[in-house]
Every structure is written in structure tokens, then in C-alpha cells.
Scaffold this active site. Structure first.
Site, mmCIF file in Angstrom:
data_model
loop_
_atom_site.group_PDB
_atom_site.id
_atom_site.type_symbol
_atom_site.label_atom_id
_atom_site.label_comp_id
_atom_site.label_asym_id
_atom_site.label_seq_id
_atom_site.Cartn_x
_atom_site.Cartn_y
_atom_site.Cartn_z
ATOM 1 N N TYR A 146 0.821 -1.212 0.000
ATOM 2 C CA TYR A 146 0.000 0.000 0.000
ATOM 3 C C TYR A 146 0.856 1.264 0.000
ATOM 4 O O TYR A 146 1.784 1.425 0.808
ATOM 5 C CB TYR A 146 -0.937 0.057 1.213
ATOM 6 C CG TYR A 146 -1.616 1.404 1.313
ATOM 7 C CD1 TYR A 146 -2.646 1.738 0.430
ATOM 8 C CD2 TYR A 146 -1.177 2.366 2.214
ATOM 9 C CE1 TYR A 146 -3.235 2.988 0.467
ATOM 10 C CE2 TYR A 146 -1.764 3.628 2.266
ATOM 11 C CZ TYR A 146 -2.788 3.931 1.389
ATOM 12 O OH TYR A 146 -3.364 5.174 1.412
ATOM 13 N N HIS A 200 -2.454 16.920 -3.182
ATOM 14 C CA HIS A 200 -2.896 17.093 -1.799
ATOM 15 C C HIS A 200 -2.676 18.508 -1.271
ATOM 16 O O HIS A 200 -3.098 18.812 -0.150
ATOM 17 C CB HIS A 200 -2.170 16.082 -0.899
ATOM 18 C CG HIS A 200 -2.710 14.694 -1.007
ATOM 19 N ND1 HIS A 200 -2.869 14.050 -2.204
ATOM 20 C CD2 HIS A 200 -3.134 13.820 -0.054
ATOM 21 C CE1 HIS A 200 -3.351 12.835 -1.993
ATOM 22 N NE2 HIS A 200 -3.525 12.671 -0.707
ATOM 23 N N ASN A 243 1.868 11.764 5.205
ATOM 24 C CA ASN A 243 1.264 11.098 6.361
ATOM 25 C C ASN A 243 1.989 11.572 7.621
ATOM 26 O O ASN A 243 3.176 11.867 7.596
ATOM 27 C CB ASN A 243 1.414 9.589 6.251
ATOM 28 C CG ASN A 243 0.242 8.924 5.533
ATOM 29 O OD1 ASN A 243 0.195 7.719 5.451
ATOM 30 N ND2 ASN A 243 -0.697 9.689 5.020
ATOM 31 N N TYR A 263 -16.347 34.183 43.870
ATOM 32 C CA TYR A 263 -15.664 32.962 43.424
ATOM 33 C C TYR A 263 -14.438 33.247 42.567
ATOM 34 O O TYR A 263 -13.451 32.514 42.610
ATOM 35 C CB TYR A 263 -16.625 32.084 42.618
ATOM 36 C CG TYR A 263 -17.688 31.379 43.420
ATOM 37 C CD1 TYR A 263 -17.794 31.534 44.799
ATOM 38 C CD2 TYR A 263 -18.603 30.550 42.781
ATOM 39 C CE1 TYR A 263 -18.785 30.878 45.519
ATOM 40 C CE2 TYR A 263 -19.597 29.890 43.498
ATOM 41 C CZ TYR A 263 -19.685 30.066 44.865
ATOM 42 O OH TYR A 263 -20.653 29.422 45.568
ATOM 43 N N ARG A 323 -11.916 33.881 45.267
ATOM 44 C CA ARG A 323 -11.820 32.843 46.288
ATOM 45 C C ARG A 323 -11.439 31.489 45.703
ATOM 46 O O ARG A 323 -10.798 30.669 46.365
ATOM 47 C CB ARG A 323 -13.177 32.742 47.002
ATOM 48 C CG ARG A 323 -13.113 32.008 48.304
ATOM 49 C CD ARG A 323 -14.449 31.799 49.000
ATOM 50 N NE ARG A 323 -15.586 32.502 48.514
ATOM 51 C CZ ARG A 323 -16.843 32.054 48.636
ATOM 52 N NH1 ARG A 323 -17.062 30.885 49.214
ATOM 53 N NH2 ARG A 323 -17.853 32.756 48.199
ATOM 54 N N PHE A 343 -1.199 7.283 11.808
ATOM 55 C CA PHE A 343 -1.404 8.675 11.409
ATOM 56 C C PHE A 343 -2.673 9.274 12.003
ATOM 57 O O PHE A 343 -2.919 10.470 11.900
ATOM 58 C CB PHE A 343 -1.487 8.787 9.883
ATOM 59 C CG PHE A 343 -2.401 7.764 9.256
ATOM 60 C CD1 PHE A 343 -3.727 7.657 9.613
ATOM 61 C CD2 PHE A 343 -1.912 6.875 8.306
ATOM 62 C CE1 PHE A 343 -4.561 6.709 9.042
ATOM 63 C CE2 PHE A 343 -2.738 5.925 7.720
ATOM 64 C CZ PHE A 343 -4.077 5.853 8.092
ATOM 65 N N GLU A 374 -11.678 6.161 4.241
ATOM 66 C CA GLU A 374 -11.278 6.853 5.467
ATOM 67 C C GLU A 374 -12.568 7.325 6.143
ATOM 68 O O GLU A 374 -12.968 8.477 6.040
ATOM 69 C CB GLU A 374 -10.327 7.993 5.123
ATOM 70 C CG GLU A 374 -9.049 7.456 4.472
ATOM 71 C CD GLU A 374 -8.229 8.505 3.740
ATOM 72 O OE1 GLU A 374 -8.583 9.700 3.809
ATOM 73 O OE2 GLU A 374 -7.230 8.138 3.093
#
Length: 495
Positions: free
Chosen positions: A54, A84, A196, A278, A281, A327, A411
Site C-alpha cells: 500500500y 494534496h 502522512n 468565586y 476565592r 497517522f 477513510e
């Protein structure tokens, strides 16, 4: 100064030192050998294997079933990087980009990615010469790592994309020519190894942790100054209170507040008020919870920045090339969302203290000016703080709660960790701004308690701040002073 990239543990403190002090990077000999041995093993497996590997001899994502001929393996990697690079939005901060490069080098250095030595060395050249690839905030879903931002990070290696160098923007082709470099010729699997990985998410997390640690400490000092200015009480910081609920951060914050307030005339004055709101405190409980969150997130990111996160993982010792999921950003997406919430809360309680200081109570004039009415004084800085806090609250919707399938369903679960990182970046900056407005307000309010003195530590911090921002006796244009207060905090050192 030189930092040797090795198999040794890389700490976040060391990353901060490397980035801020301008270290240069080198590979040690063992690391060089691991990179070379892994590459040689991968090439041998490609030559011998009859089964598809792959991302090495196949397409990517849902195209994993398409085999690629040997003569097209290099083109496959180049096409991957080109296709990409789809980033949008604002540019990623240069310090984060430089950290991305460092983390990518570190990840590739373990010898489980199959990169050529020349590719890793070119990344080091970019780092050492302060060349910042142009990377965009939007585009990564944080599942197959940070594909889009890492594509932009690495395009200049092959003469594409853009970089910033000495304040100017150059194309990848131009920067290679200027530096006398030949663009890297990618080998099989290299594009995938570069794209990746979780380095974009991790770099955002490291940047955030560097700043959150500093802001957490400064919040204690600023909160203590506000307490003094509000004529608050010191009993809520007594150790007896916190030993019966001993969260680490709570104990540390209470102890820090006691050290900060030590020697104060103001805190030891008789008090008319039985207890404080608060936001004063509960400083140990709220600031302490933030410290505990920072500590937890730091422990997770520490693992991530010392890991190999690309795919497939090449293991020469085991004679394995395994396609799996290192990844995936989920392990760091969840903690980044958690840290985002914590930092929003630090700003939230800070804004409440600002509100109390300008509210005209406990002997302080309305909006901290001697003649309110004609003067609005510090009325509107509180508005600004409220606006910023509201924005941070909206940004606290966890990115990791979402998942949108990609790559034709291959994916089918993603982390959205990159969005968690960019949100966290914005919230950290917002928190710094709100704390700066609190400091501006507390420093003003403290003046109305004179001639009483606060502690030596608070008085020293106040004097240092007054070198940048004066007491404001009547209305002025306020935004330059807010900007100076932000810059003061950005450069402040903490013990």
C-alpha cells in the site's frame, strides 16, 4: 548551537529551546544509518515482492487496489504531493511551521518511514536556513495524518509551493535556485512518508503548551494583583483548605499565591468583607484545574512527538511493511480540545475579576477613574474582554466530536484534530489578551489603595508593567495600551 537529531527522547522544553534560541540541526551517525538501512530494505522489498504494498506500489486511499508499475512509482509520489496541496484560510504561524519541520525530521529519523537520506537532509537545510514553507490552517481532517498542510510544507523540497525567506515570499523553484539546491527527486513511498503523519497537529499542540504553561503562571500573578486591588482575603489559599482536596494543580496554585502575596501590607489589613466572590476565592481550584489539564496534555504530546506516525510502517528488523493507522489524530485531538476548554476557562474567570474591579465596589471608584461620568475610564476594556471570552467559548465545541468520511468511505472515521489545533491556537491568543486586560485593570486599581503596599513580588511586577503602560487619570485612546499590555505579557518571564 547544534542539536543532534537522534533516537533519544525529544522533550517539549528542548523544542522550545531549539526554536527560540535558533539551534541548527544535524543527524548523528546512528540516525543516518537507520535512515539508509530502512531505505535499502524498502527498495529490496519492492524489487522482490510479488504482492502489492500500500502506498508504495499502489494508489492511495480508496485507490489502494490499483497497482502502479515500477517506472511510475516516483511520479506517483510527486502527484500525491501536488494533488494534496489544497490548503485554504490563514497562514500557519512561522514558529509552528518551523516546529512542524523539526517534528517531521524527528519522525523520519527513527528509520521506519523509508525516506531517502537526501530528503531528510534537505528538510534540515530548510530548518537551518529559516526557510518557512507557506502552510495554510484549513484542509486537514486529521485522519491520514495532516495530508494537506504537510503537502504544503514539503512541496518546496521538489521545487513547488511557496516559502517565506528573510521576510519575502518565493516560489519553491526560486528558493532552490537561490540556495544552489537541486530539487529532491522523490523515490517510492517518500511522498506518503512526508504527507502522512501528525506533525501539523503536534506542532500546534507544542506551541500551545509552551504558551499555556507561561500564561498559567502569569494568571496567578495577575489574579493575585487583582485580589489585592479588590481588598480580598488570603484565607482561601491556606494549605489546610487544600490538603483536604489535594488535586496537584490546586495545591500548586495555592502555594504559588501564598508566595506571591508574602510580605504584603494590603493582604494583612483588617477586612470588612467576610468572603470574596468565586473569581477570587476559587483561584486555586480553577487555575489549578488548568494546570492539571496542561500537565495531562503535555504527557500525551510527549509520546506523540517521539513517535513514527506515517503509513505504511517499515520495520526492517521484523521484515515487515505494515499498513495500519498511526497517522490517526484521535490520541491528540481529544487532549487539544480539553486544553482549549481549560484555556477558555482561564480567560473566563479573568474577565469576572475585571468586572469586579470596575464595578465601583469595595472603595474603588466606578470604572477606576477619579471623576467617572465625564470619564468612562475602564468601562470598555471589560466589554472587550467579554467579547473575547465569548468567542473562546464558541471555539470550545470539541472538534474531535465530529467526523466526516473521506476518500469514498475508505477513510470513514477522522479525528478533526487539525481543527482542534487551530482552535486551540486562537483560544490561547485570546486568553493572553484577556489576561493583559486584567493586568491593565488591576494595575490601575492597585493605585487607589496607596499608600499601602502589596507584596515585593507584586510591586516589582507592577513597576515593570508601569515602564510600558502609565496610570490613566482621564480618558485616552485605550487600544494602544491594551496592545502594550499584551506585548508585555508575551515577553514576560515567569519563575
Amino acid at each position: 548551537m547544534i542539536h543532534k537529531i537522534s533516537a533519544g527522547h525529544l522533550t517539549q522544553d528542548k523544542i522550545e529551546e531549539i526554536i527560540l534560541k535558533g539551534y541548527k540541526l544535524e543527524l548523528d551517525n546512528d540516525t543516518r544509518n537507520k535512515i539508509v538501512n530502512c531505505r535499502e530494505y524498502l527498495e529490496k522489498k519492492i524489487a522482490e515482492s510479488k504482492e502489492p504494498i500500500y502506498g508504495v506500489t499502489t494508489g492511495f486511499g480508496s485507490l489502494c487496489s490499483i497497482s502502479i508499475s515500477n517506472e511510475k512509482l516516483a511520479q506517483l509520489q510527486v502527484n500525491l504531493m501536488k494533488s494534496h496541496a489544497c490548503g485554504c484560510g490563514a497562514r500557519v504561524d512561522n514558529d509552528i511551521v518551523k516546529t512542524m519541520i523539526l517534528l517531521k525530521i524527528q519522525s523520519l529519523s527513527y528509520g521506519y518511514s523509508g525516506c531517502q537520506l537526501s530528503t531528510v537532509l534537505r528538510l534540515i537545510d530548510f530548518f537551518n536556513n529559516d526557510i518557512y514553507p507557506i502552510v495554510y490552517e484549513q484542509g486537514s481532517v486529521g485522519s491520514s495524518g495532516d495530508l494537506v498542510p504537510l503537502a504544503h510544507l514539503c512541496l518546496p523540497l521538489i521545487g513547488l509551493g511557496e516559502v517565506e525567506y528573510k521576510g519575502n515570499i518565493y516560489s519553491g523553484e526560486e528558493i532552490n535556485r537561490m540556495m544552489g539546491w537541486k530539487p529532491i527527486k522523490l523515490g517510492s513511498k517518500e511522498g506518503l512518508a512526508l504527507l502522512n503523519g501528525t506533525q501539523n497537529m503536534s506542532a500546534h499542540a507544542v506551541w500551545a503548551l509552551i504558551h499555556t504553561k507561561r500564561l498559567s503562571e502569569l494568571a496567578d500573578i495577575i489574579g493575585a494583583m487583582s485580589l489585592e486591588a479588590y481588598d480580598g482575603r488570603q484565607e482561601p489559599f491556606d494549605m489546610a483548605v487544600h490538603m483536604v482536596r489535594p488535586h496537584n494543580g490546586q495545591l500548586a496554585t495555592a502555594a504559588h499565591l501564598r508566595r506571591i502575596l508574602e510580605g504584603s501590607e494590603m493582604i494583612n489589613q483588617p477586612k470588612k468583607n467576610v468572603q470574596d466572590p468565586y473569581s477570587f476565592r476559587c483561584i486555586p481550584q480553577v487555575h489549578g484545574a488548568v494546570k492539571d489539564t496542561v500537565s495531562y496534555v503535555k504527557s500525551v504530546i510527549d509520546v506523540e512527538i517521539n513517535a513514527t506516525t506515517d503509513n505504511p510502517t517499515v520495520c526492517p528488523e521484523e521484515d515487515l511493511i505494515i499498513s495500519a493507522g498511526n497517522f490517526h489524530g484521535e490520541p491528540i485531538a481529544l487532549p487539544m480540545d480539553f486544553l482549549c476548554i481549560a484555556m477558555s476557562e482561564l480567560a473566563n474567570i479573568s474577565e469576572r475579576r475585571i468586572y469586579k474591579l470596575v464595578s465601583g465596589t469595595r472603595g474603588l471608584p466606578s470604572f477606576l477613574v477619579a471623576t467617572p461620568g465625564v470619564n468612562s475610564g475602564f468601562m470598555i476594556p471589560q466589554y472587550t474582554a467579554a467579547s473575547i471570552v465569548s468567542q473562546s467559548k464558541m471555539l470550545c465545541m470539541p472538534s474531535s466530536a465530529d467526523s466526516i468520511p473521506t476518500s469514498q468511505g475508505q477513510e470513514d472515521h477522522v479525528s478533526m484534530g487539525a481543527n482542534a489545533g487551530t482552535k486551540l491556537y486562537k483560544v490561547v491568543l485570546n486568553t493572553e489578551r484577556v489576561l493583559a486586560i486584567e493586568l491593565l485593570t488591576a494595575a490601575q486599581a492597585l493605585e487607589f489603595r496607596r499608600p499601602l503596599k502589596s507584596s515585593p513580588k507584586i510591586e516589582a511586577f507592577h513597576r515593570e508593567f508601569r515602564e510600558h503602560v502609565p496610570f490613566i487619570s482621564e480618558d485616552v485612546v485605550m487600544y494602544p495600551y491594551i496592545a502594550k499590555a499584551i506585548n508585555f505579557l508575551h515577553n514576560a518571564t515567569v519563575d
